[in-house]
Structures are given as structure tokens and as C-alpha cells.
Design a protein around this motif. Structure first.
Motif, PDB file in Angstrom:
ATOM      1  N   GLN A 280       0.873  -1.151  -0.073  1.00 52.79           N
ATOM      2  CA  GLN A 280      -0.162  -0.213   0.048  1.00 52.79           C
ATOM      3  C   GLN A 280       0.856   1.449  -0.148  1.00 52.79           C
ATOM      4  N   ASP A 281       2.168   1.277   0.426  1.00 52.51           N
ATOM      5  CA  ASP A 281       2.983   2.212   0.641  1.00 52.51           C
ATOM      6  C   ASP A 281       3.732   2.598  -1.150  1.00 52.51           C
ATOM      7  N   GLY A 282       3.235   1.710  -1.995  1.00 56.69           N
ATOM      8  CA  GLY A 282       3.577   2.044  -3.310  1.00 56.69           C
ATOM      9  C   GLY A 282       4.989   1.161  -3.528  1.00 56.69           C
ATOM     10  N   LYS A 283       5.667   0.445  -2.774  1.00 56.77           N
ATOM     11  CA  LYS A 283       7.085   0.020  -2.806  1.00 56.77           C
ATOM     12  C   LYS A 283       6.877  -1.354  -3.005  1.00 56.77           C
ATOM     13  N   LEU A 284       7.909  -1.953  -3.754  1.00 50.13           N
ATOM     14  CA  LEU A 284       7.902  -3.268  -4.159  1.00 50.13           C
ATOM     15  C   LEU A 284       8.630  -4.046  -2.947  1.00 50.13           C
ATOM     16  N   TYR A 285       8.014  -5.325  -2.343  1.00 44.48           N
ATOM     17  CA  TYR A 285       8.749  -6.166  -1.574  1.00 44.48           C
ATOM     18  C   TYR A 285       8.711  -7.418  -1.914  1.00 44.48           C
ATOM     19  N   ALA A 286       8.630  -7.905  -3.022  1.00 47.84           N
ATOM     20  CA  ALA A 286       9.048  -9.360  -3.272  1.00 47.84           C
ATOM     21  C   ALA A 286       9.041  -9.417  -4.922  1.00 47.84           C
ATOM     22  N   GLU A 287       9.787 -10.316  -5.466  1.00 48.34           N
ATOM     23  CA  GLU A 287      10.155 -10.680  -6.835  1.00 48.34           C
ATOM     24  C   GLU A 287       9.651 -12.184  -7.132  1.00 48.34           C
ATOM     25  N   PRO A 288       8.731 -12.253  -8.144  1.00 45.34           N
ATOM     26  CA  PRO A 288       8.041 -13.686  -8.391  1.00 45.34           C
ATOM     27  C   PRO A 288       9.080 -14.497  -8.889  1.00 45.34           C
TER      28      PRO A 288
ATOM     29  N   THR B 235       1.186 -16.122  -6.997  1.00 44.44           N
ATOM     30  CA  THR B 235       2.760 -16.102  -7.323  1.00 44.44           C
ATOM     31  C   THR B 235       3.461 -16.669  -6.080  1.00 44.44           C
ATOM     32  N   TRP B 236       4.230 -17.476  -6.159  1.00 45.88           N
ATOM     33  CA  TRP B 236       5.287 -17.633  -5.016  1.00 45.88           C
ATOM     34  C   TRP B 236       6.636 -16.910  -5.411  1.00 45.88           C
ATOM     35  N   ALA B 237       6.852 -16.032  -4.586  1.00 41.56           N
ATOM     36  CA  ALA B 237       7.691 -15.034  -4.900  1.00 41.56           C
ATOM     37  C   ALA B 237       8.963 -15.214  -3.489  1.00 41.56           C
ATOM     38  N   TRP B 238       9.939 -14.203  -3.975  1.00 43.11           N
ATOM     39  CA  TRP B 238      11.242 -14.176  -2.999  1.00 43.11           C
ATOM     40  C   TRP B 238      10.946 -12.854  -2.269  1.00 43.11           C
ATOM     41  N   GLY B 239      10.561 -13.211  -0.731  1.00 47.64           N
ATOM     42  CA  GLY B 239      10.782 -11.972  -0.194  1.00 47.64           C
ATOM     43  C   GLY B 239      12.105 -11.996   0.797  1.00 47.64           C
ATOM     44  N   MET B 240      12.618 -10.637   1.219  1.00 45.39           N
ATOM     45  CA  MET B 240      13.796 -10.668   1.897  1.00 45.39           C
ATOM     46  C   MET B 240      13.333 -10.364   3.386  1.00 45.39           C
ATOM     47  N   GLN B 241      13.935 -10.923   4.478  1.00 41.78           N
ATOM     48  CA  GLN B 241      13.312 -10.506   5.773  1.00 41.78           C
ATOM     49  C   GLN B 241      14.280  -8.861   5.950  1.00 41.78           C
ATOM     50  N   LYS B 242      13.436  -8.255   6.532  1.00 38.91           N
ATOM     51  CA  LYS B 242      14.039  -7.012   7.049  1.00 38.91           C
ATOM     52  C   LYS B 242      15.189  -7.090   8.042  1.00 38.91           C
ATOM     53  N   ALA B 243      15.207  -8.109   8.876  1.00 40.47           N
ATOM     54  CA  ALA B 243      16.318  -8.548   9.829  1.00 40.47           C
ATOM     55  C   ALA B 243      17.586  -9.028   9.042  1.00 40.47           C
TER      56      ALA B 243
ATOM     57  N   SER C 261      17.700 -11.887  -7.444  1.00 40.78           N
ATOM     58  CA  SER C 261      17.674 -11.596  -8.647  1.00 40.78           C
ATOM     59  C   SER C 261      18.129 -12.754  -9.740  1.00 40.78           C
ATOM     60  N   TRP C 262      18.961 -13.725  -9.294  1.00 39.77           N
ATOM     61  CA  TRP C 262      19.235 -14.809 -10.152  1.00 39.77           C
ATOM     62  C   TRP C 262      18.200 -15.689 -10.096  1.00 39.77           C
ATOM     63  N   ALA C 263      17.391 -16.025  -9.223  1.00 36.24           N
ATOM     64  CA  ALA C 263      16.379 -16.936  -9.308  1.00 36.24           C
ATOM     65  C   ALA C 263      15.208 -16.688 -10.028  1.00 36.24           C
ATOM     66  N   SER C 264      15.031 -15.275 -10.303  1.00 37.65           N
ATOM     67  CA  SER C 264      13.848 -14.419 -10.857  1.00 37.65           C
ATOM     68  C   SER C 264      14.428 -14.370 -12.091  1.00 37.65           C
ATOM     69  N   SER C 265      15.456 -14.520 -12.663  1.00 34.25           N
ATOM     70  CA  SER C 265      16.166 -13.967 -13.739  1.00 34.25           C
ATOM     71  C   SER C 265      15.817 -14.732 -15.048  1.00 34.25           C
TER      72      SER C 265
END
Length: 452
Positions: free
Chosen positions: A143-151, A317-325, A337-341
């Protein structure tokens, strides 16, 4: 507006989301700890065939090229969802990357559990973010307009059927079948070959298992989980009709052990010639058409069956999310990037055949002659299904939250799972559909009351 955003007025605190989503992990397992900053990435992912292929190819390709070791923890769908929600909600940092979906992204992002990826994607010009299909880009933007995962791959749903089996029985599959037509075909194809059932439908408990296909049937038959003002509708005539239809169909002409059959079991049944039809994710086609598949070239594909709506396929979509921590963010992005390229798709095409690439996410895939040649049986129908999916308005009634095969609220992980247990019990014959929905209605009423 991103496809999976919540409508205005829905309140979501970090504490509420944690309570709703952080279920007790159903299976133990941990990624190995990093050997040093930027040298290893811990990845938690679902055990679908495309991910198994990724795991096999990582060391000899990604690690060889970058020097970054990847420690995988691989679990069944229900278990991995529980473990991801537990680890990410606690921000323990045990896993740098996890397979999440367009369902989780809005809630995880709202609560600061995900690392935003816009800057990484912008700088990584070879990744080509604009090549990602628009419905998926939007569904992974919060909702903040930012991207948080790549498919990793995108999917809708469609009906898969054995062309040869139906032909031998003198049966014709309509170009856009109704559910009533599918039920009729399932009855006639049942027993067409020794041990073959007419259709395979998920019956395994889990909000991402039996509830996913069932909810698309509910949508097209005029039902909904909640009205626009959050009145629970699980005992409505439309919801009852759809659920009774689904349960009757799988009990009468579905696979053995249906109450314990999910995506993986139905894929295996279809591959091994144990079922004449299968309604499920478009992602299954790649495995059916892969080199070495016993049914390669024997499968036909048509859009998701309908009743009152023009279409009924889901969007996922099963996507790759990166944990903030994560303490290895740069290395984690390199893996994502490699896995979704495009490069990874080409690698799978070379090693396993183009029909088996994790597709449904890039426009370039559907313009690739090699892919179209190998996946011609299902490429167009998959692309069209993804493009036509409408999470904002998937049925005949207004919805209070976006979602096709789920309700886009964090409480649905718990609600959907509990309702799925009731439905699965009906499929197993332990209770009636009316009993299952009466119990489910009470659960849904409690959730709806929180939002009114």
C-alpha cells in the motif's frame, strides 16, 4: 491500486497481524548459519517441483559464479507457511529469503517484516523489472507503493485433461467448460483406464490447499465469504451449492484419499495416469510436459470452469521476500535476482527443457520462440488467465477485501485453515456439508465482527 491491497478502513496493527499470522510451526528445520558477512544466504522455501529444480542448480551455477553459498530449508506448503510467518514476525533473522506470496506481502510489508526491493531492482538493470508481468508487479507492491518481493513463478488456474482418454471415450471438452459439464465428463471418464478416476481436486486441509480451488467454485457459483459490510456468508445458498457440488464431485469421481490430497498429490496422480482431469494451478503444466513425463503431449488445457461468471481463474505467485532483519541483504538480493532472472529461465530450459521453466512472470518468456515451441500447449492460456484474473471483483457480489482464492486479510490464514479442516472432514465423509458450513459460519462471523 495494487491488486492485493486492502480496502480503506481496514485496521491492521503489527500485534494483530502477528497474532493472526504467526501460527505454530508444524515442522522443525533450520538453515545453516552464515559463514560470514555476504558469504552465505539462508533460504526457506516450499517443496514444489520448480523449487526442487532450483535447489539442484544453485551450487553449480549461482554459487560458482558469485561465491555465495545458499543454505536451503525446504518444507511442504502448510509447514513452510507456518515457519515463515513465525520467523518473519519475530524478525529473528534466521532466514534471509523465503518463498512468500501475493497474499502475505501487504501484511508483512505493513508490519515492517520485509526489506523493500525497489532500489535493488532499479540498480540491477540486467534484472529488467519492467519485464515482470504487470499483475504480478502490482500484487507484490504494498500500500505504500513500494516493491517487497520478486516472483519466482506466477500462476492462475485452469483445467487439465487427458486428450487421448476423452477421445477414446468419444468425449469432447468444451473450449470454456462449465462446472456442470466438467462433472458430466468426470462421471464418463471415471474408470476409463484401470485405476483411473474422473478428476483430481484438492481435499487436503490448508487455506492454500483445498480452500484455493473451492473458493474459485464459490465465486463463479455466486457466493462469497463476506458481503461488502463483512457479513459472513458461508451458510448462504450460493456458498452451500458450490461446496456441496465440490464435495460431491470429488467423493463420487475424485481420487482415492481425496481428503489428504493437495497440489503435490494431484500432480503425481495426473502424471502417473491415475486421473483423467485435474483442476488446479497453471504451474502444474510445466511438470506434466517436462521431459520424461509419462503424459507429455497427452494433456489438453482449457480455462478454469465457470458457472455464473465469465472467468474464474485465480492469481497467485510464489515470490522471493527478503526479511527486514537479514544481515546479508546484498547477497540475498543477488540470489533473488538470479532465481527470478531471464538467465535462470534459460538455464532451466537448457538443463530440463523449456516447458519446465518457472514461467508466468515475464513478458519475455512468452515472446521466447524456444519457450513457445516447448510450452505451446499451455503458454497462451496461462498468459491469458493471469491477465484476466481480477482480485478486486472475482465473483458476482461486491467484496470487502481483494482476493480470488482467498480473502485479503491476515486473519484468513487461521480462518481458512479451520474452515478447510471442516470441508476436508466432509470430503472424508465424517460429517455433512451442512454441518461443515454451520461450524465454518460461526468462525467467519467472529472475523467479520472485528471489521464491522
Amino acid at each position: 491500486m495494487p491488486l492485493q491491497r486492502r480496502p480503506r478502513g481496514i485496521r491492521l496493527s503489527a500485534g494483530a497481524a502477528t497474532a493472526a499470522m504467526a501460527l505454530l510451526a508444524g515442522c522443525s528445520g533450520a538453515g545453516a548459519s552464515s559463514s560470514g558477512e555476504g558469504e552465505a544466504v539462508n533460504v526457506l522455501m516450499v517443496n514444489n517441483p520448480q523449487m526442487a529444480e532450483l535447489q539442484k542448480l544453485t551450487a553449480a551455477n549461482f554459487t560458482k559464479e558469485t561465491g555465495i553459498k545458499v543454505n536451503f530449508t525446504v518444507l511442504p506448503e502448510n509447514d513452510v507457511r507456518d515457519k515463515i510467518s513465525q520467523d518473519f514476525s519475530n524478525q529473528a533473522g534466521q532466514y534471509d529469503v523465503a518463498t512468500i506470496s501475493n497474499f502475505e506481502v501487504p501484511f508483512y510489508a505493513k508490519n515492517g517484516w520485509l526489506h523493500e526491493l525497489d532500489e535493488y531492482a532499479k540498480k540491477d538493470t540486467a534484472f529488467d523489472q519492467n519485464d515482470i508481468l504487470k499483475p504480478l508487479r502490482e500484487s507484490l507492491t504494498a500500500q505504500d507503493g513500494k516493491l517487497y518481493a520478486e516472483p519466482f513463478y506466477g500462476e492462475s488456474s485452469f483445467l487439465m485433461y487427458r486428450k487421448d482418454v476423452l477421445a477414446r471415450k468419444g468425449l469432447t471438452m468444451p473450449a470454456q467448460p462449465t462446472w456442470q459439464q466438467v462433472a458430466g465428463l468426470a462421471a464418463k471418464a471415471d474408470g476409463a483406464e484401470s485405476g483411473m478416476k474422473g478428476i483430481c481436486l484438492r481435499g487436503l486441509p490448508g487455506w492454500g490447499e483445498v480452500i484455493a480451488p473451492l473458493t474459485t467454485v464459490v465465486n463463479t457459483m455466486g457466493g462469497t465469504w463476506f458481503t461488502k459490510d463483512w457479513q459472513a456468508q458461508l451458510t448462504s445458498p450460493e456458498f452451500k451449492k458450490a461446496t456441496q457440488f465440490y464435495v460431491d464431485l470429488v467423493r463420487e469421481h475424485g481420487e482415492a484419499g481425496a481428503a489428504q490430497s493437495g497440489y503435490a498429490e494431484c500432480l503425481n496422480n495426473m502424471t502417473q495416469g491415475k486421473t483423467a482431469m485435474w483442476y488446479d494451478a497453471t504451474a502444474g503444466a510445466g511438470s506434466l510436459e517436462a521431459a520424461g513425463s509419462p503424459v507429455k503431449g497427452k494433456i489438453g488445457y482449457v480455462p478454469a470452469p465457470v458457472d455464473k461468471t465469465r472467468s474464474s481463474g485465480w492469481l497467485y505467485t510464489w515470490a522471493w521476500g527478503m526479511q527486514k532483519a537479514s544481515k546479508n541483504a546484498d547477497s540475498a538480493w543477488k540470489f533473488i535476482s538470479w532465481a527470478s532472472s531471464k538467465k535462470y529461465e534459460a538455464l532451466v530450459g537448457e538443463k530440463s527443457g523449456w516447458a519446465n521453466v518457472p514461467a508466468g512472470k515475464r513478458a519475455s518468456t512468452y515472446a521466447n520462440p524456444e519457450y513457445r515451441k516447448a510450452a505451446g500447449a499451455f503458454a497462451d492460456i496461462t498468459e491469458k488467465a493471469i491477465a484476466s484474473a481480477n482480485p478486486e471483483n472475482p465473483g458476482t457480489q461486491p467484496r470487502p477485501a481483494a482476493g480470488i482464492q482467498f480473502v485479503g486479510i491476515p486473519e484468513f490464514t487461521d480462518l481458512g485453515t479451520k474452515v478447510s479442516q471442516e470441508i476436508s472432514a466432509a470430503i472424508a465423509g465424517r460429517q455433512s456439508v451442512d454441518q461443515a458450513l454451520a461450524a465454518s459460519q460461526k468462525l467467519a462471523e467472529k472475523v467479520g465482527k472485528e471489521y464491522r
